[in-house]
Design an enzyme around this catalytic site. Structure first.
Site, PDB file in Angstrom:
ATOM      1  N   CYS A 193      -5.515  11.149   8.656  1.00 36.25           N
ATOM      2  CA  CYS A 193      -6.250  10.579   9.795  1.00 36.25           C
ATOM      3  C   CYS A 193      -7.213   9.463   9.390  1.00 36.25           C
ATOM      4  CB  CYS A 193      -7.040  11.667  10.517  1.00 36.25           C
ATOM      5  SG  CYS A 193      -6.093  13.153  10.900  1.00 36.25           S
ATOM      6  N   ASN A 196     -10.676 -12.666   3.275  1.00 33.16           N
ATOM      7  CA  ASN A 196      -9.435 -11.985   3.611  1.00 33.16           C
ATOM      8  C   ASN A 196      -8.469 -12.961   4.260  1.00 33.16           C
ATOM      9  OD1 ASN A 196      -7.556  -9.796   4.762  1.00 33.16           O
ATOM     10  ND2 ASN A 196      -9.069  -8.586   3.653  1.00 33.16           N
ATOM     11  N   GLU A 203       0.818  -1.214   0.000  1.00 39.79           N
ATOM     12  CA  GLU A 203       0.000   0.000   0.000  1.00 39.79           C
ATOM     13  C   GLU A 203       0.850   1.261   0.000  1.00 39.79           C
ATOM     14  OE1 GLU A 203      -2.768  -2.775   0.026  1.00 39.79           O
ATOM     15  OE2 GLU A 203      -1.213  -2.775   1.555  1.00 39.79           O
ATOM     16  N   ASP A 231      -6.726  -4.309  -5.470  1.00 38.21           N
ATOM     17  CA  ASP A 231      -6.216  -4.877  -4.221  1.00 38.21           C
ATOM     18  C   ASP A 231      -6.769  -6.280  -4.007  1.00 38.21           C
ATOM     19  OD1 ASP A 231      -4.883  -5.175  -1.794  1.00 38.21           O
ATOM     20  OD2 ASP A 231      -6.402  -4.106  -0.640  1.00 38.21           O
ATOM     21  N   ASN A 267      -1.105  -7.416  -3.794  1.00 34.41           N
ATOM     22  CA  ASN A 267      -1.613  -6.456  -4.765  1.00 34.41           C
ATOM     23  C   ASN A 267      -0.507  -5.574  -5.337  1.00 34.41           C
ATOM     24  OD1 ASN A 267      -2.061  -5.509  -1.794  1.00 34.41           O
ATOM     25  ND2 ASN A 267      -1.745  -3.637  -2.958  1.00 34.41           N
TER      26      ASN A 267
END
Length: 691
Positions: free
Chosen positions: A621, A407, A199, A320, A275
């Protein structure tokens, strides 16, 4: 130590209750023991119980007939916070497990007393390098040593009796946002470990180290590097032909952050890859291409790290759709012929059955709701994609989404019924091309490295899907021969823990709303449950000590999903709970619910500050925090945070006051004016609800 001395030592420890007395194995777990591991001796020697990763215990003392007599035998407060995703190992009466920040615990598996604890002292500054909490999924055990991959990239060997380090080696470039959350595997004297970080812009690989010395044996890169630097081998040269542009500047991705399996008869190590980095292929490889070896299953010779075959589940991944999910090896009769198969249900929503000898696709069918592809073409073994699936110049609602149809939570294979029990989910999100996306070399801790590709207005997809119902969890009993569900049961939450099946005709699973459940494998009916009062992510195991069978689960809420969400009133410290027939210890009581008040600070702002604050919030955030999100998860809901609107906010965000807890110090990336704007956005969001 010679065999006679070792035998005397074992007899003494057995008599002291430190080790199981009902196993003929000595204290050393060698290659032969790992190859033969299947749980029949009462142990749980490797991550998936056996090299085939079946997670099917042959123990049957705890059964569907006496499940109502199952009670808590012992519990242990681990003294941790954050998510626990571990699968414990049990070796001759001692349990080895991990917790947040890669801490390792050795516990007497009979009575729950702590034998030793090891803290690798990972710096809190590493918390921002992980997408999905500071979790760890377990250890490996081999010849008196316990191996753990630390979150900061170290592979550490510990003395199994004392918890003292034997050796450690840094497996990653610490200048880049690599992390380790997966469990190592040991194959033929080599410890194999991968890493995460796709990522945030890294190049994926996995590495084998000598179990005795820590010396590197070989490394396999999953994506090619810069061609001008030369390729490591012919495999990388071949893979580079499937990429375009200057992908290496973005890292490429393909990290090996979780599952592996091994067939000792074929001498093949199976590894799943992740990914692309960034997600959108149009950014990293603008002229297309399959981008090998993203989202692939690799068969590797563990002796030298050379590729034997590969199968790519999602060519040119742009969603992803990792293939790092749990793989199971089995021997099945398909169309009248015995086949050695590998089974996987990756994120992309298709259940794959491959011939594990050569990677040939046997079958692939949808196990959950899928709209990005019609099917897997049996002739080409490739997905038949919808024309809009790659969201070029459109915003498309795509199912499954980045959380996947399945997952990391392990499946289990019931050998008696030839059924795979699968913790699945139905998910969908809007994907679109972010025209303003610019590669950020720093990557981690900014949000930019994610390239979430949510488009200009993700709330209004140009490609809709009225068939998608809602986000939900679905527990499935899947027949891999017929490639269809035997039964499906909708779950109360979209997330879950891992699964275990046993010869006692039981299936165990932990749930985010705090229950450990035992199910009937024939229909999914709940036969027994225990309320442990805190969300469960970990995977249950079963073992035997001194003639008694136990079921154990480590509990601690967190993880990527758990950073923003929870399904119990409160999040309790990490705990280890172990059950047996006739267990009489009281279950935990419901904690006192702490009432929270919405913040209401005095605060003046302008429209421009609000607009800038929204952008900055989602950049810095939003990956972990929510506003008005039902109280949040491990990361607090800012709507209830008393730090917002006063000096404490800057102490944390700009000065690193909570750095040791994993809260990043953004002082080198944000100004006081920018944190003012972030607070403006938060406060205005709260005011909208309060009106």
């Amino acid at each position: 130590m010679n065999f006679g001395i070792k035998a005397l030592a074992f007899a003494f420890l057995c008599g002291a209750g430190l080790f199981s007395c009902d196993t003929s194995q000595n204290l050393s777990v060698d290659d032969a023991a790992l190859r033969a591991a299947n749980g029949s001796d009462g142990n749980w020697l490797t991550h998936g119980l056996d090299y085939a990763e079946t997670r099917y215990s042959p123990l049957s003392q705890i059964s569907a007939e006496n499940i109502n007599e199952l009670g808590l035998a012992w519990d242990l407060d681990l003294g941790t916070k954050r998510g626990i995703e571990t699968t414990p190992l049990v070796v001759n009466g001692v349990m080895y497990l991990t917790g947040p920040w890669s801490k390792v615990f050795a516990v007497n598996a009979k009575d729950g007393s702590l034998i030793w604890e090891y803290d690798p002292q990972v710096s809190g500054s590493y918390g921002e390098r992980g997408c999905c909490d500071v979790v760890n999924r377990g250890v490996a055990f081999y010849e008196g040593a316990v191996f753990v991959g630390a979150f900061d990239g170290r592979l550490i060997s510990l003395n199994a009796e004392t918890g003292k380090p034997n050796w450690e080696v840094m497996t990653v470039d610490t200048d880049k946002p690599y992390t380790i959350t997966g469990a190592p595997r040991v194959v033929k004297g080599k410890v194999i470990i991968g890493n995460g970080g796709a990522e945030f812009g890294v190049r994926g690989y996995f590495t084998a180290y000598d179990a005795k010395t820590g010396e590197q044996a070989w490394r396999f890169y999953t994506v090619p590097g810069n061609p001008s630097d030369g390729f490591e081998n012919e495999t990388m040269e071949m893979a580079a032909k499937t990429w375009t542009g200057e992908w290496w500047k973005y890292g490429g991705g393909g990290t090996v952050w979780d599952n592996m399996a091994y067939d000792p008869d074929l001498n093949l190590l199976y590894v799943g890859t992740g990914n692309g980095s960034p997600w959108d292929r149009n950014q990293r490889s603008p002229e297309g291409g399959d981008n090998l070896f993203l989202s692939s299953i690799l068969a590797i010779n563990p002796d030298n790290g050379e590729l034997q075959w590969y199968y790519q589940t999602t060519p040119g991944d742009s969603w992803d759709f990792t293939a790092t999910q749990h793989m199971i090896l089995a021997d099945l009769e398909i169309e009248g012929q015995p086949r050695k198969v590998l089974m996987q249900a990756p994120k992309n929503g298709f259940f794959y059955v491959l011939d594990r000898t050569n990677g040939e696709l046997i079958s692939a069918e949808k196990f959950t709701y899928v709209n990005w592809a019609k099917s897997i073409d049996p002739e080409t073994s490739r997905p038949i994609e919808e024309e809009w699936a790659r969201y070029k110049d459109v915003n498309a609602l795509i199912a499954p989404n980045y959380d996947g149809g399945h997952n990391w939570q392990p499946m289990t294979f019931d050998k008696k019924r030839n059924l795979v029990f699968l913790p699945a989910r139905e998910t969908a999100s809007v994907y679109g091309q972010d025209k303003s996306w610019i590669y950020n070399e720093r990557g981690f801790g900014t949000g930019i490295g994610w390239n979430l590709s949510t488009g200009e207005d993700p709330s209004k997809p140009t490609i809709k899907d009225d068939k998608f119902d809602k986000l939900k969890g679905v527990l499935i009993a899947w027949d891999p021969i017929k490639q269809e569900a035997r039964w499906k049961i909708e779950q109360e939450t979209p997330w879950s823990g891992g699964m275990l099946s046993t010869a006692g005709d039981l299936v165990f699973i932990g749930t985010p709303d705090g229950f450990l459940k035992a199910l009937n494998p024939e229909n999914g009916k709940v036969l027994w449950q225990a309320n442990l009062q805190s969300g469960i992510l970990g995977s249950p195991v079963s073992y035997r000590v001194d003639g008694e069978q136990y079921v154990s689960i480590a509990v601690g809420w967190g993880g990527g999903y758990g950073m923003k969400n929870k399904h119990t009133p409160e999040i309790l410290p990490g705990h280890l709970y172990t059950f047996k027939i006739g267990g009489e210890k009281a279950l935990p009581k419901a904690p006192e619910i702490v009432e929270k008040q919405l913040i209401n600070p005095e605060w003046e702002s302008s429209e421009g500050e609000l607009t800038r604050g929204e952008t900055l919030f989602w950049q810095y955030c939003g990956p972990c925090h929510v506003v008005n999100g039902g109280g949040g998860g491990v990361a607090p809901d800012f709507a209830y945070s008393p730090m917002v609107g006063n000096a404490a906010f800057n102490d944390v965000v700009l000065k690193g006051a909570l750095l040791e807890n994993g809260m990043p110090n953004f002082g080198d990336r944000l100004t006081e004016k920018e944190t003012h704007d972030i607070q403006t956005y938060i406060i205005e969001q709260v005011r909208m609800v309060s009106k």
